[in-house]
Design a protein around this motif. Sequence first.
Motif, short mmCIF file in Angstrom:
data_model
loop_
_atom_site.label_atom_id
_atom_site.label_comp_id
_atom_site.label_asym_id
_atom_site.label_seq_id
_atom_site.Cartn_x
_atom_site.Cartn_y
_atom_site.Cartn_z
N THR A 46 0.86 -1.18 0.00
CA THR A 46 0.00 0.00 0.00
C THR A 46 0.90 1.23 0.00
N GLY A 49 1.43 8.24 1.62
CA GLY A 49 1.37 9.65 1.25
C GLY A 49 2.53 10.40 1.86
N ILE A 55 -2.22 5.41 1.73
CA ILE A 55 -3.23 6.08 0.89
C ILE A 55 -4.45 5.17 0.84
N ASP A 57 -7.36 4.89 -0.68
CA ASP A 57 -7.99 4.36 -1.90
C ASP A 57 -7.02 3.55 -2.75
N LYS A 58 -5.82 3.28 -2.24
CA LYS A 58 -4.87 2.44 -2.95
C LYS A 58 -4.39 1.27 -2.09
N THR A 59 -5.26 0.82 -1.22
CA THR A 59 -4.92 -0.31 -0.35
C THR A 59 -4.52 -1.53 -1.16
#
Length: 298
Positions: A46, A49, A55, A57-59
Amino acid sequence: MKAAALTVLAGSMFGLGTLAALADDALVARGDYLVNGPVACGSCHTPLGPDFKPIADKTLAGGFHFDEMAFNSYSANITPDKETGIGNWTDEEIIHAIREGAQKDGRIIFPPMPVPTYNNMSDDDVKAIVAYLRTVKPVKNAIPLAKYNIPQQTMPPAKGLPAPPKTDKVAYGGYIVNALGHCFECHTTPGANGIPDFAGHLGAGGFEIKLGPGMSVMTANITPDKETGIGDWTDAEIKRAITQGIGKDGKPLAPPMAYAYYKNMTDEDVDAVVAYLRTLKPISNKVEPTAFQQKAFP
């Protein structure tokens, strides 16, 4: 008679279906615990940031950059996205990638993927991880190909032996560390080729991990050496360091240690890890923090 027989048969089939569903649920639950606990897949898969937080929504969508002397690579997208992830992979292909270290097209994917550790993972646990990964949200995220400056080869076929019983605390702790938690890939001093020296400096720390431009940290010595390791730490202090990221002195420890994942481990499992670490060979290796560590984590 026929109606009664059919009723019994239907009841039996319903019972079998219920048992199968419960077994599937248990497998996914175990995979959830492993992925979001001791295996801590998201700690690499993952992306982070600028605040070093995952982040949302990018798991598990990959893209974490590893820029080392021996390789330049990015963590893979392990969501079920069919174009950029593992959505079109079979269970066997995913298991082979995890434990032997090769993608479905034959490309070798380690290091930094801790495949030598995962090669020791039990069949039950690797199947549980795959079952859970099938349930996560697909995320489209294409990942660049890795470049290696060292020879590569796959690991031998995994034996898939069952994990030791939890009643044997040290043995089970060793299984967590050496088959699931990949502690030594980071906490072992690198040799001349930049690869951890497992034979001579297992757990002695001093591996530099780059977090970004001008930002890097040195891993700690986790052997029981009393002066430079954790030999004079209490069990409670070690457990707090693993699950909360707080050092013996009460100050925060540096990333990228996967504290956010290890806090999800059961007390029983963390206790087993501590018991196992106590059995390591003490190695004297004083690890000096990097300039970034000294500034951000005084």
